[in-house]
Structures are given as structure tokens and as C-alpha cells.
Scaffold this motif. Structure first.
Motif, PDB file in Angstrom:
ATOM      1  N   TRP A 140       0.839  -1.200   0.000  1.00 14.85           N
ATOM      2  CA  TRP A 140       0.000   0.000   0.000  1.00 14.85           C
ATOM      3  C   TRP A 140       0.876   1.253   0.000  1.00 14.85           C
ATOM      4  CZ3 TRP A 140      -4.844   1.013  -1.112  1.00 14.85           C
ATOM      5  CH2 TRP A 140      -5.427   2.196  -0.690  1.00 14.85           C
ATOM      6  N   SER A 141       2.012   1.198   0.673  1.00 16.76           N
ATOM      7  CA  SER A 141       2.876   2.371   0.772  1.00 16.76           C
ATOM      8  C   SER A 141       3.535   2.749  -0.558  1.00 16.76           C
ATOM      9  CB  SER A 141       3.956   2.150   1.829  1.00 16.76           C
ATOM     10  OG  SER A 141       4.789   1.078   1.450  1.00 16.76           O
ATOM     11  N   VAL A 142       3.580   1.849  -1.527  1.00 15.21           N
ATOM     12  CA  VAL A 142       4.180   2.189  -2.821  1.00 15.21           C
ATOM     13  C   VAL A 142       3.187   2.868  -3.749  1.00 15.21           C
ATOM     14  CG1 VAL A 142       5.884   0.354  -2.695  1.00 15.21           C
ATOM     15  CG2 VAL A 142       3.765  -0.027  -3.950  1.00 15.21           C
ATOM     16  N   PHE A 143       1.921   2.842  -3.392  1.00 17.53           N
ATOM     17  CA  PHE A 143       0.919   3.522  -4.208  1.00 17.53           C
ATOM     18  C   PHE A 143       0.951   5.015  -3.949  1.00 17.53           C
ATOM     19  CE2 PHE A 143      -1.976  -0.443  -4.246  1.00 17.53           C
ATOM     20  CZ  PHE A 143      -1.400  -0.880  -5.424  1.00 17.53           C
ATOM     21  N   SER A 144       0.788   5.769  -5.012  1.00 16.39           N
ATOM     22  CA  SER A 144       0.649   7.212  -4.885  1.00 16.39           C
ATOM     23  C   SER A 144      -0.720   7.492  -4.273  1.00 16.39           C
ATOM     24  CB  SER A 144       0.757   7.874  -6.262  1.00 16.39           C
ATOM     25  OG  SER A 144      -0.381   7.544  -7.044  1.00 16.39           O
ATOM     26  N   PRO A 145      -0.942   8.695  -3.764  1.00 17.98           N
ATOM     27  CA  PRO A 145      -2.276   9.012  -3.243  1.00 17.98           C
ATOM     28  C   PRO A 145      -3.373   8.800  -4.289  1.00 17.98           C
ATOM     29  CG  PRO A 145      -0.717  10.675  -2.525  1.00 17.98           C
ATOM     30  CD  PRO A 145       0.010   9.776  -3.497  1.00 17.98           C
ATOM     31  N   GLU A 146      -3.067   9.066  -5.554  1.00 19.83           N
ATOM     32  CA  GLU A 146      -4.055   8.860  -6.616  1.00 19.83           C
ATOM     33  C   GLU A 146      -4.369   7.377  -6.788  1.00 19.83           C
ATOM     34  OE1 GLU A 146      -1.170  10.661  -7.156  1.00 19.83           O
ATOM     35  OE2 GLU A 146      -2.082  12.650  -6.993  1.00 19.83           O
ATOM     36  N   GLN A 147      -3.347   6.524  -6.697  1.00 22.52           N
ATOM     37  CA  GLN A 147      -3.555   5.088  -6.819  1.00 22.52           C
ATOM     38  C   GLN A 147      -4.329   4.549  -5.614  1.00 22.52           C
ATOM     39  OE1 GLN A 147       0.627   4.263  -7.319  1.00 22.52           O
ATOM     40  NE2 GLN A 147       0.262   3.415  -9.368  1.00 22.52           N
ATOM     41  N   GLN A 148      -4.035   5.058  -4.429  1.00 24.67           N
ATOM     42  CA  GLN A 148      -4.770   4.640  -3.244  1.00 24.67           C
ATOM     43  C   GLN A 148      -6.244   5.001  -3.383  1.00 24.67           C
ATOM     44  OE1 GLN A 148      -2.625   6.452   0.008  1.00 24.67           O
ATOM     45  NE2 GLN A 148      -1.021   4.909  -0.040  1.00 24.67           N
ATOM     46  N   ASP A 149      -6.511   6.222  -3.831  1.00 26.42           N
ATOM     47  CA  ASP A 149      -7.899   6.637  -4.061  1.00 26.42           C
ATOM     48  C   ASP A 149      -8.564   5.760  -5.115  1.00 26.42           C
ATOM     49  OD1 ASP A 149      -7.699   8.676  -2.192  1.00 26.42           O
ATOM     50  OD2 ASP A 149      -7.347  10.247  -3.689  1.00 26.42           O
TER      51      ASP A 149
END
Length: 133
Positions: free
Chosen positions: A108-117
Motif C-alpha cells: 500500500w505504501s508504494v501507491f501514490s495518493p491517486e492510486q490509493q484513491d
């Protein structure tokens, strides 16, 4: 309850799988044969990571749109089963549990905020029963 746990694990896998880079291959240690292996200690309190473990620091290359669609597609069949047995309330609980589990995954930490969203939005899309293209 087992279905909810399964859904959570399935959702975490759906989000985590695209972030894996597989540089050393599955089950293949990243060390060369001439490199000494990890030291072993007689104390049970010392934790030594396996030779093929890596720290997660490389951003995931998947686009937010693809991640949203993949997350939705991966969750959709399970959520349909839950909807048939428990109705929309069961689906809403399962999606909330799945989303709550996302930050606990290593990737999860490798995802950008956009990917997390996008992953979160994909889970919400699956809760509606349709995935956006």
C-alpha cells in the motif's frame, strides 16, 4: 464471517499484486551463491528476514484508472455472492472491511495518493455492481 475475511484477503491481494515487481522471481533468493546467507542466532527473539525479502520503496507503475478497474473486477464476483445472501448491507460491510485492510498491506505504501484513491473507488464501484471502463 468467513466470507468477509475472504473478501478482505481477496481485496488486499487485488491491490497488492500489481505493486509487486518480481525482480528476483517468486521464491528465488536475491543473493548470489557466493554471498553468505543470513546469520542464524540461537536466540529465538532475534528475527532474521529471509534472503529474498526486500523493502518496498519503488512506486507502482499501474495507472490509477487501471488499478480502479482491476480492483473492481476482482471484487465484483465475491460481492455479488454476498449481495445474494446478505443484501446490500452485507456488501457495504464487506467493502468497508476490505478498504480498512488496505493500509495494512506491505505494498500500500508504494501507491501514490491517486492510486490509493483509485483502489478505494474501485471497491466502491464493485459495491454498486458495475465497474467503470
Amino acid at each position: 464471517m468467513r466470507r468477509t475475511v475472504f473478501l478482505i484477503l481477496f481485496g488486499i491481494t487485488a491491490v497488492a499484486a500489481p505493486a509487486c515487481d518480481g525482480t528476483a522471481g517468486p521464491g528465488v533468493p536475491a543473493t548470489s551463491p557466493t554471498t553468505p546467507g543470513p546469520e542464524t542466532h540461537s536466540s529465538a527473539s532475534v528475527i532474521v528476514p529471509p534472503g529474498n525479502s526486500r523493502s518496498v520503496s519503488v512506486p507502482s507503475p499501474i495507472s490509477p484508472a487501471k488499478l480502479r478497474h482491476k480492483t473492481c473486477e476482482d471484487l465484483l464476483p465475491t460481492l455479488r455472492e454476498i449481495r445474494d445472501k446478505s443484501g446490500q448491507d452485507g456488501v457495504d460491510r464487506a467493502v468497508a472491511d476490505t478498504i480498512a485492510g488496505y493500509p495494512g498491506t506491505a505494498d500500500w505504501s508504494v501507491f501514490s495518493p491517486e492510486q490509493q484513491d483509485a483502489a478505494i473507488n474501485g471497491a466502491h464501484d464493485a459495491a454498486t455492481g458495475t465497474c467503470s471502463p
